[in-house]
Design an enzyme around this catalytic site. Structure first.
Site, PDB file in Angstrom:
ATOM      1  N   ASP A  28      42.260  32.230  48.222  1.00 39.90           N
ATOM      2  CA  ASP A  28      43.842  32.130  48.153  1.00 39.90           C
ATOM      3  C   ASP A  28      44.253  30.695  47.980  1.00 39.90           C
ATOM      4  O   ASP A  28      43.622  29.762  48.618  1.00 39.90           O
ATOM      5  CB  ASP A  28      44.535  32.823  49.379  1.00 39.90           C
ATOM      6  CG  ASP A  28      45.935  33.006  49.029  1.00 39.90           C
ATOM      7  OD1 ASP A  28      46.541  32.849  47.731  1.00 39.90           O
ATOM      8  OD2 ASP A  28      46.864  33.034  49.659  1.00 39.90           O
ATOM      9  N   GLY A  29      45.338  30.295  47.230  1.00 41.97           N
ATOM     10  CA  GLY A  29      45.817  28.979  47.421  1.00 41.97           C
ATOM     11  C   GLY A  29      45.647  28.324  46.057  1.00 41.97           C
ATOM     12  O   GLY A  29      46.069  26.928  45.782  1.00 41.97           O
ATOM     13  N   ASN A  30      45.182  28.988  45.025  1.00 38.34           N
ATOM     14  CA  ASN A  30      45.042  28.135  43.764  1.00 38.34           C
ATOM     15  C   ASN A  30      46.384  27.610  43.242  1.00 38.34           C
ATOM     16  O   ASN A  30      46.445  26.524  42.659  1.00 38.34           O
ATOM     17  CB  ASN A  30      44.644  29.296  42.444  1.00 38.34           C
ATOM     18  CG  ASN A  30      43.142  29.724  42.907  1.00 38.34           C
ATOM     19  OD1 ASN A  30      42.733  29.205  43.534  1.00 38.34           O
ATOM     20  ND2 ASN A  30      42.615  30.418  42.267  1.00 38.34           N
ATOM     21  N   GLY A  31      47.371  28.524  43.296  1.00 39.89           N
ATOM     22  CA  GLY A  31      48.876  28.099  42.738  1.00 39.89           C
ATOM     23  C   GLY A  31      49.343  26.905  43.459  1.00 39.89           C
ATOM     24  O   GLY A  31      49.520  25.857  42.718  1.00 39.89           O
ATOM     25  N   ARG A  32      49.270  26.929  44.778  1.00 42.96           N
ATOM     26  CA  ARG A  32      49.726  25.726  45.547  1.00 42.96           C
ATOM     27  C   ARG A  32      48.922  24.345  45.464  1.00 42.96           C
ATOM     28  O   ARG A  32      49.463  23.321  45.016  1.00 42.96           O
ATOM     29  CB  ARG A  32      49.731  25.996  47.009  1.00 42.96           C
ATOM     30  CG  ARG A  32      50.874  26.938  47.497  1.00 42.96           C
ATOM     31  CD  ARG A  32      50.826  27.522  48.796  1.00 42.96           C
ATOM     32  NE  ARG A  32      49.962  28.711  48.578  1.00 42.96           N
ATOM     33  CZ  ARG A  32      49.219  29.073  49.566  1.00 42.96           C
ATOM     34  NH1 ARG A  32      49.375  28.811  51.190  1.00 42.96           N
ATOM     35  NH2 ARG A  32      48.594  30.270  49.343  1.00 42.96           N
ATOM     36  N   HIS A  81      43.719  28.281  39.039  1.00 44.12           N
ATOM     37  CA  HIS A  81      42.873  29.390  39.133  1.00 44.12           C
ATOM     38  C   HIS A  81      41.528  28.917  38.094  1.00 44.12           C
ATOM     39  O   HIS A  81      40.493  29.192  38.622  1.00 44.12           O
ATOM     40  CB  HIS A  81      43.404  30.353  38.173  1.00 44.12           C
ATOM     41  CG  HIS A  81      44.521  31.092  38.551  1.00 44.12           C
ATOM     42  ND1 HIS A  81      44.729  31.300  40.092  1.00 44.12           N
ATOM     43  CD2 HIS A  81      45.815  31.430  38.118  1.00 44.12           C
ATOM     44  CE1 HIS A  81      46.008  31.748  40.163  1.00 44.12           C
ATOM     45  NE2 HIS A  81      46.811  31.892  39.075  1.00 44.12           N
ATOM     46  N   GLU A 107      48.228  44.189  43.467  1.00 49.45           N
ATOM     47  CA  GLU A 107      49.938  43.825  43.349  1.00 49.45           C
ATOM     48  C   GLU A 107      49.997  42.463  42.428  1.00 49.45           C
ATOM     49  O   GLU A 107      51.058  42.092  42.079  1.00 49.45           O
ATOM     50  CB  GLU A 107      50.179  43.203  44.996  1.00 49.45           C
ATOM     51  CG  GLU A 107      50.596  44.653  46.002  1.00 49.45           C
ATOM     52  CD  GLU A 107      49.141  45.270  46.448  1.00 49.45           C
ATOM     53  OE1 GLU A 107      48.023  44.581  46.028  1.00 49.45           O
ATOM     54  OE2 GLU A 107      49.481  46.246  47.004  1.00 49.45           O
ATOM     55  N   LEU A 167      21.266  37.798  45.859  1.00 50.98           N
ATOM     56  CA  LEU A 167      22.695  38.140  46.460  1.00 50.98           C
ATOM     57  C   LEU A 167      23.330  39.279  45.554  1.00 50.98           C
ATOM     58  O   LEU A 167      23.213  39.226  44.236  1.00 50.98           O
ATOM     59  CB  LEU A 167      23.607  36.865  46.348  1.00 50.98           C
ATOM     60  CG  LEU A 167      24.942  37.043  46.551  1.00 50.98           C
ATOM     61  CD1 LEU A 167      25.304  37.133  48.102  1.00 50.98           C
ATOM     62  CD2 LEU A 167      25.718  35.838  46.096  1.00 50.98           C
TER      63      LEU A 167
END
Ligand code: IPE
Ligand code: IPE
Ligand code: MG
Length: 248
Positions: free
Chosen positions: A21-25, A38, A68, A132
């Site tokens: 999370d946090g790409n936009g900011r 992104h 969402e 992995l």
């Protein structure tokens, strides 16, 4: 001692899940469009997958797009889908070279034809890789997954192939999209938000949670090591008392 050297290789989590999370900011801080964030979120995916492969972690699940997230502005949704196709296409060789097996969870059919086809192609090509397992959560939400499982169990019960008394938590897990993946021992969320946002609600019943203020595009191997070291310093009691876990 470097952070990496502080990790106890005998007590690694088998499965790490990350809410990226946090790409936009991150983009906004630089006066750029959200999609720039992104695009800059791809490198940390590569770095974290590489770090997990080097350490010998078995499963890495990345929350890349939630149910969402479809409600975001259409141009952002389109840009994210294009980035997904482009990145999978560009990274197939890296996956093969590092023997990484790609998997995906979520309502994959809703991704659209091109993304779905590219994803399936990569999953098939990498299916026998033994390092992995990289699990992408795409068009995923935990409530969607749990409701789907409940529906499928209800159908089988109506058909008579299972009895209501057969249903227990082990069986329920078999109806989730994560049926082939063990529950994560460690869940990391970046960007300073302390919430789970509809991710793996069933699977994280006893998972250790690690929240960091670092925005996803800034996340790197050292941040991953920090989270693993933090995890290794915790006592996982599973409802017991400390003396039961560490008998004298
Ligand atoms: C995470 O970054 C990526 C996705 C949800 C697809 P965000 O796009 O949520 O970035 P913020 O939280 O708005 O900064
Ligand atoms: C969660 O991030 C979903 C992904 C990382 C893909 P969001 O940015 O969508 O979550 P909220 O809206 O802050 O809870
Ligand atoms: Mg966000």
């Amino acid at each position: 001692m470097s952070r990496k050297e502080q990790i106890d290789l005998n007590r690694l989590p088998r499965h790490i899940a990350i809410i990226m999370d946090g790409n936009g900011r991150w983009a906004k801080q630089r006066g750029q469009m959200r999609i720039f964030g992104h695009e800059n979120g791809v490198k940390p995916v590569k770095d974290v997958a590489e770090a997990c492969t080097e350490l010998g972690i078995e499963y890495l699940t990345l929350y890349a797009f939630s149910t969402e997230n479809w409600n975001r502005p259409q141009n952002e949704v389109n840009a994210l889908m294009n980035l997904l196709v482009k990145t999978i296409h560009a990274e197939i060789k890296t996956l093969q070279d590092n023997k990484i097996r790609l998997l995906a969870i979520g309502d994959l059919k809703s991704l659209g034809e091109e993304s779905y086809a590219e994803l399936m192609h990569a999953i098939e090509l990498t299916a026998s890789n033994e390092n992995l397992a990289l699990v992408l959560a795409l068009s995923y939400s935990s409530r969607w997954e749990i409701v789907e499982a409940a529906k499928n169990i209800a159908i089988k019960t109506r058909e008579g192939s299972i009895e209501p008394s057969d249903i227990d938590s082990a069986m329920f897990s078999e109806y989730l999209t994560t049926r082939s993946v063990p529950d994560p021992e460690l869940l990391i969320r970046t960007s300073g938000e302390s919430r789970v946002s509809n991710f793996l609600l069933w699977q994280i019943a006893y998972t250790e949670l690690f929240f960091t203020n670092t925005l996803w595009p800034d996340f790197g191997k050292e941040d991953l090591y920090e989270a693993i070291i933090d995890y290794q310093n915790r006592e996982r009691r599973f409802g017991l008392i400390s003396e039961q876990i560490n008998p004298l």
